[in-house]
Design an enzyme around this catalytic site. Structure first.
Site, PDB file in Angstrom:
ATOM      1  N   ASP A  12       0.811  -1.190  -0.023  1.00  0.00           N
ATOM      2  CA  ASP A  12       0.185  -0.253   0.076  1.00  0.00           C
ATOM      3  C   ASP A  12       0.794   1.286  -0.028  1.00  0.00           C
ATOM      4  O   ASP A  12       0.403   2.186   0.433  1.00  0.00           O
ATOM      5  CB  ASP A  12      -0.942   0.144   1.266  1.00  0.00           C
ATOM      6  CG  ASP A  12      -1.845  -1.299   1.360  1.00  0.00           C
ATOM      7  OD1 ASP A  12      -2.089  -1.815   0.254  1.00  0.00           O
ATOM      8  OD2 ASP A  12      -1.828  -1.608   2.639  1.00  0.00           O
ATOM      9  N   HIS A  40      -4.477  -2.025  -6.156  1.00  0.00           N
ATOM     10  CA  HIS A  40      -3.627  -0.942  -6.529  1.00  0.00           C
ATOM     11  C   HIS A  40      -4.497   0.486  -6.984  1.00  0.00           C
ATOM     12  O   HIS A  40      -5.185  -0.039  -7.891  1.00  0.00           O
ATOM     13  CB  HIS A  40      -2.609  -0.988  -7.637  1.00  0.00           C
ATOM     14  CG  HIS A  40      -1.659  -1.910  -7.299  1.00  0.00           C
ATOM     15  ND1 HIS A  40      -0.689  -2.360  -8.264  1.00  0.00           N
ATOM     16  CD2 HIS A  40      -1.189  -2.365  -6.185  1.00  0.00           C
ATOM     17  CE1 HIS A  40       0.328  -3.031  -7.752  1.00  0.00           C
ATOM     18  NE2 HIS A  40       0.036  -2.995  -6.432  1.00  0.00           N
TER      19      HIS A  40
HETATM   20  P1  GDP Z   1      -0.459   0.401  -3.682  1.00  0.00           P
HETATM   21  O1  GDP Z   1      -1.068  -1.107  -3.578  1.00  0.00           O
HETATM   22  O2  GDP Z   1       1.064   0.203  -3.357  1.00  0.00           O
HETATM   23  O3  GDP Z   1      -0.743   1.002  -5.040  1.00  0.00           O
HETATM   24  O4  GDP Z   1      -0.954   1.481  -2.848  1.00  0.00           O
HETATM   25  P2  GDP Z   1      -2.612   1.439  -2.597  1.00  0.00           P
HETATM   26  O5  GDP Z   1      -3.361   1.908  -3.652  1.00  0.00           O
HETATM   27  O6  GDP Z   1      -3.391   0.518  -1.704  1.00  0.00           O
HETATM   28  O7  GDP Z   1      -2.798   2.715  -1.564  1.00  0.00           O
HETATM   29  C1  GDP Z   1      -2.343   4.005  -1.728  1.00  0.00           C
HETATM   30  C2  GDP Z   1      -3.233   5.018  -1.381  1.00  0.00           C
HETATM   31  O8  GDP Z   1      -2.711   6.340  -1.292  1.00  0.00           O
HETATM   32  C3  GDP Z   1      -4.246   5.159  -2.612  1.00  0.00           C
HETATM   33  O9  GDP Z   1      -5.594   5.523  -2.087  1.00  0.00           O
HETATM   34  C4  GDP Z   1      -3.656   6.124  -3.272  1.00  0.00           C
HETATM   35  O10 GDP Z   1      -4.590   6.893  -4.046  1.00  0.00           O
HETATM   36  C5  GDP Z   1      -3.117   7.047  -2.551  1.00  0.00           C
HETATM   37  N1  GDP Z   1      -2.180   8.089  -2.728  1.00  0.00           N
HETATM   38  C6  GDP Z   1      -0.804   7.590  -3.773  1.00  0.00           C
HETATM   39  N2  GDP Z   1      -0.007   8.688  -3.681  1.00  0.00           N
HETATM   40  C7  GDP Z   1      -0.270   9.349  -2.831  1.00  0.00           C
HETATM   41  C8  GDP Z   1       0.279  10.864  -2.192  1.00  0.00           C
HETATM   42  O11 GDP Z   1       1.169  11.019  -2.612  1.00  0.00           O
HETATM   43  N3  GDP Z   1      -0.672  11.600  -1.235  1.00  0.00           N
HETATM   44  C9  GDP Z   1      -1.946  11.007  -1.018  1.00  0.00           C
HETATM   45  N4  GDP Z   1      -2.552  11.639  -0.300  1.00  0.00           N
HETATM   46  N5  GDP Z   1      -2.481   9.968  -1.316  1.00  0.00           N
HETATM   47  C10 GDP Z   1      -1.613   9.089  -2.397  1.00  0.00           C
END
Ligand code: GDP
Length: 424
Positions: A12, A40
């Site tokens: 995440d 993701h």
């Molecule tokens: P992944 O599995 O590594 O892709 O991560 P997830 O999607 O589960 O979690 C990342 C969350 O953080 C998602 O809701 C994204 O939209 C959000 N996100 C990603 N980068 C950023 C950021 O730089 N700032 C903020 N506020 N949210 C982010």
């Protein structure tokens, strides 16, 4: 040639956003391990999407997306994700599935649920997507590859596997009704026609792609600390989320992977069980959880509230080492703008001994966080687009983390959108 975007923490980290962003400059995006057990989250011009099994390059019409042989392929999930993308206006993606990828069987999902129920309070916090039973069967050599759907002996193989599993299921869980050969055969055969156009010899395709100098993006799932060999065993996932494994799970020469972007969060979050040294609780945790990510830190697959913690430099440095990091992308920096002081866990205290080395599980369970405190910047930084324009204290935070990691932070993500990114 090939860039891996992988997680340096517990998952995440925001890999989906990074992959979606970088997919625009890639010819091919590949998923090389895991299955639909993680999600993701991607926010782009089509809207907000959570992908579980499709590679994050599906929003770019010229990008070829590949599901490699190392992936646990959930067929229901695969087709329903394609359908939901198309229903929301995304052009039909270009997709290939390795003919050697194995299929998550309906009984894998049921075994996962039954086992978590049996374990009760000792459960692993599995997403119950069948991943551990799937990989166990793969290594027991009783799995089904995509190409097996077109093999004449499919029925008899299912019969053998289901027969043996029924004995186990009856004795451990007291039921085996979900192991009927005809039903399972019907399930697989029901997908055969739809699957055929996607099925390909991706190994040859990628061999040629590397020779032709195509730009390849490898998309990791979960994070380094969930690696079954090197993570917080047994609270790990069942396939390796490390960039090194991409050479196997996607099938590329190891030396073709010349860039490893390890995605690290500016604070910590974790779904599932296992020691989490810098974990915070109560209102401190709920405030960070609600401000975190894009609308709160809740599991993308399960909707469960994520466990929250401060940045853990010990675990993150270890995660970067495991990944073979060439550069770090630091995400969710914008979230920390509300804090007066920001705690950073820089060492562990294990029975009075202070260490910066990430320990084995036996010692990790006893580790207490040692914190240093950095000044907060107390403002919204989402619209900032150049490193120079970040508040001094935000730069201090980034540079402090970089010095603790020992790897260069080349990208800073300051919001969920594709263009919320600062290059350094
Ligand atoms: P992944 O599995 O590594 O892709 O991560 P997830 O999607 O589960 O979690 C990342 C969350 O953080 C998602 O809701 C994204 O939209 C959000 N996100 C990603 N980068 C950023 C950021 O730089 N700032 C903020 N506020 N949210 C982010």
């Amino acid at each position: 040639m090939a860039t891996a975007v992988v997680g340096g923490n517990w998952g995440d980290e925001g890999k989906g956003k990074l992959t979606d962003m970088m997919a625009g400059d890639s010819d091919i995006v590949i998923r090389f391990q895991g299955g639909s057990n993680a999600g993701h989250t991607i926010v782009n011009r089509y809207g907000k999407f959570v992908l579980h099994i499709l590679p994050s390059g599906v929003f770019h019409k010229d990008t070829v997306n590949i599901i490699g042989p190392g992936v646990a392929l959930n067929l229901d999930g695969f087709f329903s994700e394609i359908d939901s993308l198309v229903a929301r206006g995304v052009p039909k993606p270009r997709l290939m599935i390795s003919e050697r990828a194995q299929i998550v069987m309906p009984y894998h999902v049921i075994f996962d649920k039954l086992e978590e129920e049996r374990l009760g309070p000792q459960s692993f916090g599995s997403t119950k997507s069948g991943i551990a039973p799937f990989y166990s069967d793969k290594y027991l050599k009783i799995g089904f590859q995509v190409s097996d759907l077109f093999d004449d002996d499919l029925y008899s193989r299912i019969k053998d596997v289901a027969g043996v599993k029924a004995l186990y299921a009856e004795s451990v869980y007291g039921r085996s009704d979900f192991l009927d050969t005809d039903t399972l055969y019907g399930y697989l055969k029901g997908f055969a026609d739809r699957l055929l156009p996607y099925t390909a010899d991706t190994t040859s395709y990628l061999y040629n792609a590397v020779k032709e100098g195509k730009r390849i993006l490898l998309e990791g799932q979960l994070g380094a600390l969930r690696d079954p060999d090197n993570g917080i065993y047994p609270f790990v996932t069942s396939s390796s989320p490390l960039a090194g494994y991409a050479a196997v799970g996607a099938v590329l020469p190891p030396h073709a992977i010349d860039r490893v972007v390890t995605v690290i969060k500016s604070y910590s979050s974790c779904v599932g069980a296992g020691a989490f040294v810098s974990e915070i609780f109560g209102s401190e945790a709920s405030e960070l959880r609600d401000r975190g990510g894009d609308g709160g830190e809740y599991g993308a697959t399960t909707g469960r509230p994520r466990r929250m913690g401060w940045f853990d430099a010990v675990a993150s440095r270890y995660g970067c080492i495991l990944q073979g990091t060439t550069e770090v992308a630091l995400t969710v920096l914008d979230v920390l703008g509300y804090l007066d002081k920001i705690p950073v866990c820089t060492a562990y205290d294990i029975d009075g001994e202070i260490t910066e080395q990430f320990p084995v599980t036996r010692l990790l369970k006893r580790a207490k966080p040692v914190y240093e405190y950095l000044e907060g910047w107390k403002c919204d930084i989402r619209s900032v687009r150049s490193y120079a324009d970040l508040p001094e204290r935000a730069k201090d935070y980034v540079e402090f983390i970089e010095s603790k990691l020992g790897f260069p932070i080349k990208m800073i993500s300051n919001g969920p959108k594709r263009d919320d990114i600062i290059f350094r």
